[in-house]
Each structure stands twice: as C-alpha cells, then as structure tokens.
Design a protein around this motif. Structure first.
Motif, PDB file in Angstrom:
ATOM      1  N   ARG A   8      -8.127  12.978  -0.104  1.00  0.00           N
ATOM      2  CA  ARG A   8      -7.402  12.461   1.061  1.00  0.00           C
ATOM      3  C   ARG A   8      -7.904  11.067   1.409  1.00  0.00           C
ATOM      4  N   ARG A   9      -9.213  10.884   1.346  1.00  0.00           N
ATOM      5  CA  ARG A   9      -9.807   9.576   1.622  1.00  0.00           C
ATOM      6  C   ARG A   9      -9.302   8.542   0.612  1.00  0.00           C
ATOM      7  N   ALA A  10      -9.262   8.924  -0.674  1.00  0.00           N
ATOM      8  CA  ALA A  10      -8.753   8.025  -1.714  1.00  0.00           C
ATOM      9  C   ALA A  10      -7.275   7.704  -1.468  1.00  0.00           C
ATOM     10  N   GLU A  11      -6.502   8.683  -1.025  1.00  0.00           N
ATOM     11  CA  GLU A  11      -5.089   8.455  -0.722  1.00  0.00           C
ATOM     12  C   GLU A  11      -4.942   7.447   0.421  1.00  0.00           C
ATOM     13  N   ILE A  12      -5.782   7.576   1.428  1.00  0.00           N
ATOM     14  CA  ILE A  12      -5.745   6.643   2.564  1.00  0.00           C
ATOM     15  C   ILE A  12      -6.091   5.235   2.100  1.00  0.00           C
ATOM     16  N   LEU A  13      -7.127   5.109   1.272  1.00  0.00           N
ATOM     17  CA  LEU A  13      -7.528   3.793   0.777  1.00  0.00           C
ATOM     18  C   LEU A  13      -6.416   3.158  -0.056  1.00  0.00           C
ATOM     19  N   GLY A  14      -5.760   3.953  -0.883  1.00  0.00           N
ATOM     20  CA  GLY A  14      -4.663   3.426  -1.694  1.00  0.00           C
ATOM     21  C   GLY A  14      -3.498   2.949  -0.837  1.00  0.00           C
ATOM     22  N   ALA A  15      -3.134   3.748   0.158  1.00  0.00           N
ATOM     23  CA  ALA A  15      -2.038   3.359   1.051  1.00  0.00           C
ATOM     24  C   ALA A  15      -2.425   2.120   1.855  1.00  0.00           C
ATOM     25  N   ALA A  16      -3.663   2.073   2.299  1.00  0.00           N
ATOM     26  CA  ALA A  16      -4.129   0.924   3.083  1.00  0.00           C
ATOM     27  C   ALA A  16      -4.097  -0.352   2.253  1.00  0.00           C
ATOM     28  N   ALA A  17      -4.453  -0.269   0.975  1.00  0.00           N
ATOM     29  CA  ALA A  17      -4.424  -1.461   0.120  1.00  0.00           C
ATOM     30  C   ALA A  17      -3.013  -2.042   0.085  1.00  0.00           C
ATOM     31  N   GLY A  18      -2.030  -1.189  -0.109  1.00  0.00           N
ATOM     32  CA  GLY A  18      -0.651  -1.665  -0.145  1.00  0.00           C
ATOM     33  C   GLY A  18      -0.212  -2.259   1.180  1.00  0.00           C
ATOM     34  N   LEU A  19      -0.537  -1.579   2.279  1.00  0.00           N
ATOM     35  CA  LEU A  19      -0.143  -2.079   3.599  1.00  0.00           C
ATOM     36  C   LEU A  19      -0.849  -3.391   3.934  1.00  0.00           C
ATOM     37  N   PHE A  20      -2.162  -3.456   3.704  1.00  0.00           N
ATOM     38  CA  PHE A  20      -2.907  -4.678   4.009  1.00  0.00           C
ATOM     39  C   PHE A  20      -2.421  -5.839   3.146  1.00  0.00           C
ATOM     40  N   ALA A  21      -2.076  -5.566   1.884  1.00  0.00           N
ATOM     41  CA  ALA A  21      -1.593  -6.634   1.004  1.00  0.00           C
ATOM     42  C   ALA A  21      -0.243  -7.164   1.486  1.00  0.00           C
ATOM     43  N   ARG A  22       0.629  -6.267   1.932  1.00  0.00           N
ATOM     44  CA  ARG A  22       1.967  -6.696   2.371  1.00  0.00           C
ATOM     45  C   ARG A  22       1.969  -7.319   3.760  1.00  0.00           C
ATOM     46  N   ARG A  23       1.217  -6.711   4.695  1.00  0.00           N
ATOM     47  CA  ARG A  23       1.342  -7.112   6.098  1.00  0.00           C
ATOM     48  C   ARG A  23       0.086  -7.752   6.665  1.00  0.00           C
ATOM     49  N   GLY A  24      -0.983  -7.779   5.908  1.00  0.00           N
ATOM     50  CA  GLY A  24      -2.236  -8.326   6.421  1.00  0.00           C
ATOM     51  C   GLY A  24      -2.994  -7.286   7.234  1.00  0.00           C
ATOM     52  N   PHE A  25      -4.297  -7.446   7.289  1.00  0.00           N
ATOM     53  CA  PHE A  25      -5.163  -6.512   8.007  1.00  0.00           C
ATOM     54  C   PHE A  25      -4.748  -6.389   9.467  1.00  0.00           C
ATOM     55  N   HIS A  26      -4.500  -7.518  10.116  1.00  0.00           N
ATOM     56  CA  HIS A  26      -4.163  -7.503  11.537  1.00  0.00           C
ATOM     57  C   HIS A  26      -2.735  -7.032  11.798  1.00  0.00           C
ATOM     58  N   GLY A  27      -1.910  -6.975  10.782  1.00  0.00           N
ATOM     59  CA  GLY A  27      -0.538  -6.523  10.933  1.00  0.00           C
ATOM     60  C   GLY A  27      -0.354  -5.029  10.716  1.00  0.00           C
ATOM     61  N   VAL A  28      -1.457  -4.318  10.528  1.00  0.00           N
ATOM     62  CA  VAL A  28      -1.416  -2.876  10.264  1.00  0.00           C
ATOM     63  C   VAL A  28      -2.241  -2.166  11.331  1.00  0.00           C
ATOM     64  N   SER A  29      -1.668  -1.135  11.916  1.00  0.00           N
ATOM     65  CA  SER A  29      -2.384  -0.346  12.923  1.00  0.00           C
ATOM     66  C   SER A  29      -2.918   0.948  12.312  1.00  0.00           C
TER      67      SER A  29
END
Length: 186
Positions: A8-29
C-alpha cells in the motif's frame, strides 16, 4: 532481515510520483493523494506523517535503490561489463520512471533538510560507483574528469521525460546506451 515491503505504501508513492510530476508538490493535497489510491486523506496518515514525508520517502527510496544496484553492478570484475551494466540499469530506470526524475528535478528543495542530506549522500555514493568503474577502465584519467563525465552522462540519461516520446522503448534504450557510453569514453 530487511522489513517486509508494504504494498500500500509503494502504491501511494507511485501515485504521488505521477501527481507531483504533473501538478507539482504544492499543487497536490493529502486528499488528492488519498483519492489516487482509493483512500481518504486522513487514512493516508496511517502510512505517512504528511505530504512532505511522502516526497522524502519517494526520493530516499529511489536514491537508495539506485545506489544499492550501482554497488552490486560495479562489483563486476570486468570494468567494461560493469560499465555496460550500470548503463543498462540507469537507462531502464530513466525510461521506466520519468515521473520520479521530474519530481526530483523540481521538488528536492521541498524535502526536509535531514532527508535531503541523506538523498544527496546516496546520490554522491551512486556517482562514485560509476567513477570507480571508469577509473578501473582508464586508471590515468583524473578523478574529477571521470566525475564530470558521469554527471554529464546522467544529464543525458535523465532527459528522458523530455526526449523519449518519439521512439519505442527498445530503440530509445539502445540509443541512450550508445550515446552515454560514447560520452563517458570521450
């Protein structure tokens, strides 16, 4: 014995990588991260202390994995085979993880200082594995020259988020391998 990986932790990290890459760290809640893996934002806190912890864990994980794999490959007694192995490994990483490369390039400054120092330490150690292999191949080469060549090679290989779209994976991997090997031998 190493801890059991948490899927589950690995799944979260993978999803976060995609979101942070597309929207930036500050653009993701936190809510965005949770929704991406079917959790509520507050449920994410069972796995991470906060969004900055997600970012730090992501970059620490990939830095540690690259370093460990670099150590393993660089131990190959034949330095030419070791160099080819390092190149194959990093090319595969670059082609398979463009979001991680983008996140690292854009967001490393958002990682808390202690974890950022550890990420940088792991990255320097990974570079030194490559430098060691280059110096085994050409012992008279100045260490600073070898280190500069490795950094330039990483610039080439880590350009894949911008350069890999026009070719299929195998063709791009072959092209990157040839170009990087030529750059390191220049």
């Amino acid at each position: 014995m190493p801890p059991t990986p948490n899927p589950r932790r690995a799944e979260i990290l993978g999803a976060a990588a995609g979101l942070f890459a597309r929207r930036g760290f500050h653009g993701v809640s936190i809510g965005d991260l949770g929704r991406a893996v079917g959790l509520t934002g507050p449920a994410l806190y069972r796995h991470f202390r906060g969004k900055d912890d997600v970012l730090a864990a992501m970059l620490l994980d990939i830095s540690a994995r690259l370093h460990a794999e670099g150590v393993r490959i660089a131990a190959e007694p034949d330095p030419s085979r070791a160099l080819d192995g390092l190149l194959r490994g990093h090319v595969a990483f670059a082609l398979d993880n463009p979001a991680l490369i983008t996140v690292h390039d854009r967001e490393l400054d958002n990682v808390p200082q202690p974890q950022r120092r550890e990420i940088r330490r792991l990255q320097r150690a990974y570079v030194e594995e490559w430098v060691g292999v280059l110096l085994r191949r050409a012992p008279d080469r100045p260490r600073e020259h070898a280190r500069a060549a490795v950094h330039a090679c990483f610039g080439l290989l880590n350009s894949t988020p911008h350069s890999a779209a026009g070719l299929d994976r195998d063709a791009m991997a072959s092209l990157l391998h040839r170009m990087a090997r030529a750059a390191l031998e220049a």
